[in-house]
Design a protein around this motif. Structure first.
Motif, short mmCIF file in Angstrom:
data_model
loop_
_atom_site.label_atom_id
_atom_site.label_comp_id
_atom_site.label_asym_id
_atom_site.label_seq_id
_atom_site.Cartn_x
_atom_site.Cartn_y
_atom_site.Cartn_z
N TYR A 70 67.69 -4.19 113.69
CA TYR A 70 67.35 -2.89 113.21
C TYR A 70 66.92 -3.14 111.81
O TYR A 70 66.46 -2.23 110.99
CB TYR A 70 68.48 -2.02 113.11
N GLY A 71 66.82 -4.54 111.30
CA GLY A 71 66.20 -4.58 110.08
C GLY A 71 66.93 -4.61 108.82
O GLY A 71 66.36 -4.74 107.71
N ASP A 72 68.14 -4.21 108.59
CA ASP A 72 69.05 -3.86 107.60
C ASP A 72 70.20 -5.08 107.51
O ASP A 72 71.18 -4.82 106.72
CB ASP A 72 69.56 -2.44 107.84
N GLY A 73 69.86 -6.20 108.24
CA GLY A 73 70.91 -7.12 108.12
C GLY A 73 72.23 -7.32 108.96
O GLY A 73 73.04 -8.17 108.96
N THR A 74 72.42 -5.99 109.82
CA THR A 74 73.33 -5.97 110.89
C THR A 74 72.90 -6.78 112.04
O THR A 74 72.00 -7.42 112.15
CB THR A 74 73.61 -4.34 110.98
N ALA A 75 73.96 -7.20 112.69
CA ALA A 75 74.02 -8.03 114.00
C ALA A 75 73.05 -7.31 114.87
O ALA A 75 73.07 -6.06 115.03
CB ALA A 75 75.14 -8.33 114.58
N HIS B 133 71.26 3.41 116.04
CA HIS B 133 71.71 2.94 114.90
C HIS B 133 71.95 3.76 113.74
O HIS B 133 71.12 4.45 113.72
CB HIS B 133 70.58 1.69 114.61
N VAL B 134 73.16 3.44 113.03
CA VAL B 134 73.32 4.08 111.74
C VAL B 134 72.94 3.14 110.61
O VAL B 134 73.54 2.24 110.40
CB VAL B 134 74.71 4.66 111.69
N TYR B 135 72.10 3.87 109.67
CA TYR B 135 71.78 3.19 108.53
C TYR B 135 72.52 3.55 107.41
O TYR B 135 72.80 4.70 107.25
CB TYR B 135 70.16 3.22 108.08
N ASP B 136 73.17 2.59 106.54
CA ASP B 136 74.03 2.71 105.45
C ASP B 136 73.36 2.86 104.29
O ASP B 136 74.00 3.68 103.31
CB ASP B 136 75.24 1.68 105.40
N SER B 137 72.13 2.68 104.33
CA SER B 137 71.43 3.03 102.80
C SER B 137 70.16 3.52 103.13
O SER B 137 69.46 3.16 103.93
CB SER B 137 71.06 1.41 102.09
N ALA B 138 69.42 4.23 102.10
CA ALA B 138 68.19 4.63 102.33
C ALA B 138 67.10 3.45 102.17
O ALA B 138 67.65 2.49 101.25
CB ALA B 138 67.70 5.68 101.01
N GLY B 139 65.96 3.68 102.47
CA GLY B 139 64.90 2.52 102.09
C GLY B 139 64.09 2.59 103.44
O GLY B 139 64.06 3.45 104.54
N VAL C 99 61.69 4.77 107.69
CA VAL C 99 61.88 5.02 106.34
C VAL C 99 63.28 5.94 106.50
O VAL C 99 63.20 6.87 107.35
CB VAL C 99 60.77 6.14 105.91
N VAL C 100 64.20 5.51 105.78
CA VAL C 100 65.46 6.30 105.78
C VAL C 100 65.74 6.71 104.56
O VAL C 100 65.86 6.22 103.49
CB VAL C 100 66.70 5.05 106.04
N ALA C 101 65.86 8.11 104.57
CA ALA C 101 65.98 9.16 103.43
C ALA C 101 67.71 9.37 103.36
O ALA C 101 68.57 9.07 104.17
CB ALA C 101 65.81 10.46 103.95
N TYR D 83 62.79 -0.09 106.57
CA TYR D 83 63.11 -1.07 107.58
C TYR D 83 62.15 -1.41 108.52
O TYR D 83 61.64 -0.54 109.12
CB TYR D 83 64.76 -0.46 108.22
N THR D 84 62.25 -2.73 108.93
CA THR D 84 61.09 -3.15 109.81
C THR D 84 62.19 -3.39 111.01
O THR D 84 63.00 -4.37 111.03
CB THR D 84 60.49 -4.21 109.73
N VAL D 85 61.70 -2.67 112.24
CA VAL D 85 62.66 -2.97 113.37
C VAL D 85 62.00 -3.58 114.32
O VAL D 85 60.84 -3.59 114.72
CB VAL D 85 63.12 -1.41 114.21
N THR D 86 62.59 -4.65 114.78
CA THR D 86 62.10 -5.54 115.86
C THR D 86 62.58 -5.51 117.13
O THR D 86 64.00 -5.14 117.36
CB THR D 86 61.84 -6.90 115.48
N LEU D 87 62.04 -6.01 118.33
CA LEU D 87 62.58 -5.85 119.67
C LEU D 87 61.94 -7.03 120.48
O LEU D 87 60.93 -7.46 120.30
CB LEU D 87 62.01 -4.64 120.34
N LEU D 88 62.85 -7.80 120.91
CA LEU D 88 62.77 -9.05 121.88
C LEU D 88 63.07 -8.60 123.38
O LEU D 88 64.20 -8.20 123.44
CB LEU D 88 63.31 -10.32 121.39
N VAL D 89 62.17 -8.49 124.14
CA VAL D 89 62.41 -8.23 125.68
C VAL D 89 62.52 -9.50 126.35
O VAL D 89 61.40 -10.42 126.35
CB VAL D 89 61.36 -7.26 126.20
#
Length: 147
Positions: free
Chosen positions: A49-54, A80-86, A124-126, A88-94
């Motif tokens: 999810y690009g926010d440093g979570t696992a 996913h729930v983002y804790d901070s606005a900003g 973009v998280v508001a 984020y780049t989300v990636t996916l590996l299949v």
């Protein structure tokens, strides 16, 4: 393909629905004058999810809120729930399982999997959804923030 609901944005503290679209694909060619096929089937997904979570490792690609019969911002298996606005780049590996066949024969599994990354998306998280400034009206851009 990776996508999000709402499309490209989210609200801090609320579930953003992240999902993969697509499915199996078959590649066909000719081998010694006989038709040969390789079928690739997705078997595992790793969402970062690009926010440093696992990252989330799962066997499900996720689904839209509509397909699940849920309201917007309800939790899903891949949300996913983002804790901070900003931004984020989300990636996916299949991970794909592969199997082949020659002619009209049965498919034969190939041991192992093939990991292929999807094109990343930005979210973009508001801080809130109570007020949003938009460049155009929601009628002109229905997928814009606040629409």
């Amino acid at each position: 393909m990776l996508r999000s609901e709402p499309d490209g944005w989210a609200v801090r503290g609320l579930d953003a629905n992240i999902l993969a679209t697509g499915g199996s694909s078959i590649r066909t060619g000719e081998l010694f004058g006989i038709t040969a096929e390789v079928r690739f089937t997705p078997v595992a997904y790793t969402f970062d999810y690009g926010d440093g979570t696992a990252p989330l490792n799962t066997a499900t690609p996720g689904a839209t809120w509509e397909a699940l019969g849920l309201a917007e911002f309800d939790p899903t298996a891949t949300s996913h729930v983002y804790d901070s606005a900003g931004t984020y780049t989300v990636t996916l590996l299949v991970d794909y399982a592969a199997e082949y066949r020659v002619g009209d024969g049965d498919y034969i599994p190939i041991p192992g999997t093939l990991a292929i990354p999807s094109t990343p998306i930005q979210i973009v998280v508001a801080d809130s959804a109570t007020t949003a400034l938009v460049e155009r009206s929601c009628r002109a851009d229905p997928s814009g923030p606040g629409c």
